[in-house]
Scaffold this motif. Structure first.
Motif, PDB file in Angstrom:
ATOM      1  N   SER A  55     -23.552 -28.528  10.446  1.00 26.27           N
ATOM      2  CA  SER A  55     -23.632 -29.719  11.285  1.00 26.27           C
ATOM      3  C   SER A  55     -24.077 -30.887  10.419  1.00 26.27           C
ATOM      4  O   SER A  55     -24.263 -30.744   9.206  1.00 26.27           O
ATOM      5  CB  SER A  55     -24.633 -29.498  12.430  1.00 26.27           C
ATOM      6  OG  SER A  55     -25.943 -29.352  11.910  1.00 26.27           O
ATOM      7  N   GLY A  56     -24.281 -32.014  11.039  1.00 26.72           N
ATOM      8  CA  GLY A  56     -24.717 -33.185  10.289  1.00 26.72           C
ATOM      9  C   GLY A  56     -26.075 -33.022   9.661  1.00 26.72           C
ATOM     10  O   GLY A  56     -26.391 -33.671   8.658  1.00 26.72           O
ATOM     11  N   SER A  57     -26.898 -32.139  10.229  1.00 25.93           N
ATOM     12  CA  SER A  57     -28.246 -31.936   9.700  1.00 25.93           C
ATOM     13  C   SER A  57     -28.329 -30.741   8.754  1.00 25.93           C
ATOM     14  O   SER A  57     -29.406 -30.373   8.299  1.00 25.93           O
ATOM     15  CB  SER A  57     -29.240 -31.735  10.852  1.00 25.93           C
ATOM     16  OG  SER A  57     -28.823 -30.674  11.697  1.00 25.93           O
ATOM     17  N   GLY A  58     -27.177 -30.109   8.431  1.00 25.61           N
ATOM     18  CA  GLY A  58     -27.175 -28.994   7.483  1.00 25.61           C
ATOM     19  C   GLY A  58     -26.618 -27.717   8.083  1.00 25.61           C
ATOM     20  O   GLY A  58     -26.032 -27.721   9.167  1.00 25.61           O
ATOM     21  N   GLN A  83     -29.863 -24.069  -1.982  1.00 21.15           N
ATOM     22  CA  GLN A  83     -29.169 -24.504  -0.776  1.00 21.15           C
ATOM     23  C   GLN A  83     -29.829 -23.968   0.488  1.00 21.15           C
ATOM     24  O   GLN A  83     -29.960 -24.686   1.485  1.00 21.15           O
ATOM     25  CB  GLN A  83     -27.709 -24.066  -0.819  1.00 21.15           C
ATOM     26  CG  GLN A  83     -26.822 -24.971  -1.648  1.00 21.15           C
ATOM     27  CD  GLN A  83     -25.350 -24.676  -1.410  1.00 21.15           C
ATOM     28  OE1 GLN A  83     -24.795 -23.757  -1.995  1.00 21.15           O
ATOM     29  NE2 GLN A  83     -24.715 -25.443  -0.550  1.00 21.15           N
ATOM     30  N   PHE A  84     -30.225 -22.696   0.459  1.00 19.27           N
ATOM     31  CA  PHE A  84     -30.877 -22.120   1.630  1.00 19.27           C
ATOM     32  C   PHE A  84     -32.137 -22.902   1.999  1.00 19.27           C
ATOM     33  O   PHE A  84     -32.426 -23.133   3.174  1.00 19.27           O
ATOM     34  CB  PHE A  84     -31.256 -20.659   1.356  1.00 19.27           C
ATOM     35  CG  PHE A  84     -30.102 -19.696   1.463  1.00 19.27           C
ATOM     36  CD1 PHE A  84     -29.002 -19.975   2.251  1.00 19.27           C
ATOM     37  CD2 PHE A  84     -30.131 -18.493   0.777  1.00 19.27           C
ATOM     38  CE1 PHE A  84     -27.949 -19.080   2.353  1.00 19.27           C
ATOM     39  CE2 PHE A  84     -29.080 -17.588   0.876  1.00 19.27           C
ATOM     40  CZ  PHE A  84     -27.986 -17.878   1.664  1.00 19.27           C
ATOM     41  N   LEU A  85     -32.914 -23.278   0.999  1.00 18.52           N
ATOM     42  CA  LEU A  85     -34.184 -23.954   1.261  1.00 18.52           C
ATOM     43  C   LEU A  85     -33.998 -25.425   1.617  1.00 18.52           C
ATOM     44  O   LEU A  85     -34.724 -25.972   2.436  1.00 18.52           O
ATOM     45  CB  LEU A  85     -35.096 -23.833   0.035  1.00 18.52           C
ATOM     46  CG  LEU A  85     -35.570 -22.420  -0.307  1.00 18.52           C
ATOM     47  CD1 LEU A  85     -36.287 -22.412  -1.647  1.00 18.52           C
ATOM     48  CD2 LEU A  85     -36.499 -21.877   0.785  1.00 18.52           C
ATOM     49  N   ARG A  86     -33.008 -26.067   0.986  1.00 16.96           N
ATOM     50  CA  ARG A  86     -32.848 -27.512   1.152  1.00 16.96           C
ATOM     51  C   ARG A  86     -31.864 -27.893   2.256  1.00 16.96           C
ATOM     52  O   ARG A  86     -32.037 -28.919   2.935  1.00 16.96           O
ATOM     53  CB  ARG A  86     -32.374 -28.114  -0.174  1.00 16.96           C
ATOM     54  CG  ARG A  86     -32.224 -29.640  -0.169  1.00 16.96           C
ATOM     55  CD  ARG A  86     -31.555 -30.106  -1.449  1.00 16.96           C
ATOM     56  NE  ARG A  86     -30.223 -29.512  -1.616  1.00 16.96           N
ATOM     57  CZ  ARG A  86     -29.510 -29.600  -2.730  1.00 16.96           C
ATOM     58  NH1 ARG A  86     -29.998 -30.230  -3.791  1.00 16.96           N
ATOM     59  NH2 ARG A  86     -28.305 -29.061  -2.808  1.00 16.96           N
ATOM     60  N   ASP A  87     -30.818 -27.083   2.450  1.00 15.21           N
ATOM     61  CA  ASP A  87     -29.714 -27.501   3.311  1.00 15.21           C
ATOM     62  C   ASP A  87     -29.654 -26.809   4.662  1.00 15.21           C
ATOM     63  O   ASP A  87     -28.813 -27.156   5.490  1.00 15.21           O
ATOM     64  CB  ASP A  87     -28.378 -27.285   2.580  1.00 15.21           C
ATOM     65  CG  ASP A  87     -28.280 -28.106   1.301  1.00 15.21           C
ATOM     66  OD1 ASP A  87     -29.022 -29.103   1.186  1.00 15.21           O
ATOM     67  OD2 ASP A  87     -27.482 -27.749   0.415  1.00 15.21           O
ATOM     68  N   VAL A  88     -30.505 -25.817   4.899  1.00 13.22           N
ATOM     69  CA  VAL A  88     -30.519 -25.163   6.213  1.00 13.22           C
ATOM     70  C   VAL A  88     -31.383 -25.981   7.164  1.00 13.22           C
ATOM     71  O   VAL A  88     -32.470 -26.440   6.812  1.00 13.22           O
ATOM     72  CB  VAL A  88     -31.057 -23.717   6.103  1.00 13.22           C
ATOM     73  CG1 VAL A  88     -31.223 -23.108   7.494  1.00 13.22           C
ATOM     74  CG2 VAL A  88     -30.118 -22.863   5.272  1.00 13.22           C
ATOM     75  N   ASP A  89     -30.882 -26.171   8.360  1.00 11.78           N
ATOM     76  CA  ASP A  89     -31.620 -26.924   9.375  1.00 11.78           C
ATOM     77  C   ASP A  89     -32.644 -26.005  10.043  1.00 11.78           C
ATOM     78  O   ASP A  89     -32.411 -25.463  11.122  1.00 11.78           O
ATOM     79  CB  ASP A  89     -30.629 -27.477  10.412  1.00 11.78           C
ATOM     80  CG  ASP A  89     -31.318 -28.349  11.453  1.00 11.78           C
ATOM     81  OD1 ASP A  89     -32.456 -28.770  11.209  1.00 11.78           O
ATOM     82  OD2 ASP A  89     -30.703 -28.592  12.515  1.00 11.78           O
ATOM     83  N   TRP A  90     -33.779 -25.824   9.365  1.00  7.92           N
ATOM     84  CA  TRP A  90     -34.804 -24.903   9.868  1.00  7.92           C
ATOM     85  C   TRP A  90     -35.519 -25.459  11.095  1.00  7.92           C
ATOM     86  O   TRP A  90     -35.980 -24.709  11.945  1.00  7.92           O
ATOM     87  CB  TRP A  90     -35.836 -24.606   8.769  1.00  7.92           C
ATOM     88  CG  TRP A  90     -35.284 -23.856   7.591  1.00  7.92           C
ATOM     89  CD1 TRP A  90     -35.123 -24.331   6.326  1.00  7.92           C
ATOM     90  CD2 TRP A  90     -34.821 -22.505   7.562  1.00  7.92           C
ATOM     91  NE1 TRP A  90     -34.592 -23.361   5.511  1.00  7.92           N
ATOM     92  CE2 TRP A  90     -34.397 -22.230   6.241  1.00  7.92           C
ATOM     93  CE3 TRP A  90     -34.722 -21.499   8.523  1.00  7.92           C
ATOM     94  CZ2 TRP A  90     -33.879 -20.998   5.855  1.00  7.92           C
ATOM     95  CZ3 TRP A  90     -34.206 -20.269   8.143  1.00  7.92           C
ATOM     96  CH2 TRP A  90     -33.792 -20.035   6.831  1.00  7.92           C
TER      97      TRP A  90
END
Length: 322
Positions: free
Chosen positions: A117-120, A159-166
């Protein structure tokens, strides 16, 4: 702590160390002059980005083991399940075992896909308050092999840490591969700008496992990663019918209990073998919910309570008001 060159010696001090290029272990390394010049000390901008991204995560727990086959992913999954059993808590489980992602199967999520999505990237949800991310969701088949060198694995962890919308989380549990190599150095480096509560280290009673776990403990000490405690898996076998306990893997050197006493570390608990644990993992179900009367379930819950208490006592200033 920054990336260690992929062809670095076994005891490389790391490119951010004052000993970079100067340590005796650097002798003969093709990167020695580069490291000694200080040219490698430029900070990865992703570290600050990850720190910002994870500023809404209250507690971050790494699950480590010195060797494979000791039940680390099983423990990570059930730690996440237990934490999420409190409906008021938001929990996520991140699988950074790039070459052996078993979390999708254990969590009953095989065949699920990640959406962007737009947020990752959006993680996959087991329940409304339990999210999961794994490279297993990016493979076309569970049987696909991930044949990657270190830099590509490191890039995926980034990528998992920076780009996932947690989103806002109470707990982020990170399941790591066995050993003390690329993935471990990367996860510690990328989390260096944010608070990590500590590591839970998984072992079994045999000396062959404890020997590798001591290396893992030394790794944590070297990179200044706090150790929450040690869990001994497969600590005896409790018969589901008669409840008698047998020692399948006798602790010839005293097991995790003696090791923790020697190293002044907390022993969080000793989880017995129960064949229903393996079955629940194969079926993608929570053993804690499926077999609440098992002695192993109560021990799991006691261990989780100890981890929660530890995290509560190590709340960072940025989260004390929340």
């Amino acid at each position: 702590m920054a990336d260690v060159p992929t062809d670095a010696p076994e005891h490389c001090p790391g490119t951010q160390s004052e000993q970079a290029g100067k340590s005796s272990s650097c002798e003969g390394c093709p990167n020695q002059k580069l490291c000694a010049s200080g040219a490698t000390k430029a900070a990865d901008p992703a570290i600050a980005e990850i720190g910002e991204k994870l500023s809404t995560v209250k507690h971050k727990i790494l699950v480590l083991s010195g060797k494979g086959g000791v039940g680390k992913s099983t423990f990570s999954a059930h730690l996440a399940h237990a934490l999420a059993s409190d409906a008021t808590k938001e929990v996520a489980l991140l699988d950074v075992d790039i070459c052996g992602p078993s979390i999708p199967r254990i969590m009953g999520l095989e065949g699920e896909q990640v959406h962007q999505s737009g947020s990752g990237w959006s993680p996959v949800y087991v329940d409304d308050n339990l999210a999961v991310m794994s490279i297993g969701f990016l493979l076309s088949s569970p049987d696909d092999a991930v044949i990657w060198r270190g830099p590509k694995k490191n890039g995926m962890i980034k990528q998992f840490l920076r780009d996932v919308d947690w989103g806002e989380l109470d707990y982020l549990v990170v399941d790591t591969p066995p050993g003390t190599s690329d993935e471990h150095l990367s996860i510690v480096q990328y989390l260096s700008s944010t608070h990590v509560d500590g590591a839970v280290i998984i072992t079994t009673p045999q000396e062959v496992s404890l020997q590798d776990v001591r290396k893992e403990i030394r790794f944590c000490q070297k990179v200044k990663l706090p150790i929450i405690g040690v869990v001994e898996n497969m600590s005896g076998f409790v018969c589901p019918k008669c409840q008698n306990t047998s020692q399948i893997f006798p602790p010839t050197t005293g097991g995790a209990e003696q090791m923790c006493a020697d190293l002044n570390l907390p022993l969080l608990g000793k989880v017995p073998l129960d064949p229903r644990i393996a079955r629940s993992c194969d079926e993608g179900r929570s053993f804690l919910a499926e077999v609440p009367d098992s002695p192993a379930t109560q021990i799991y819950l006691d261990i989780v309570k100890s981890i929660q208490d530890y995290c509560s006592n190590h709340v960072t200033d940025e989260h004390k008001a929340t």
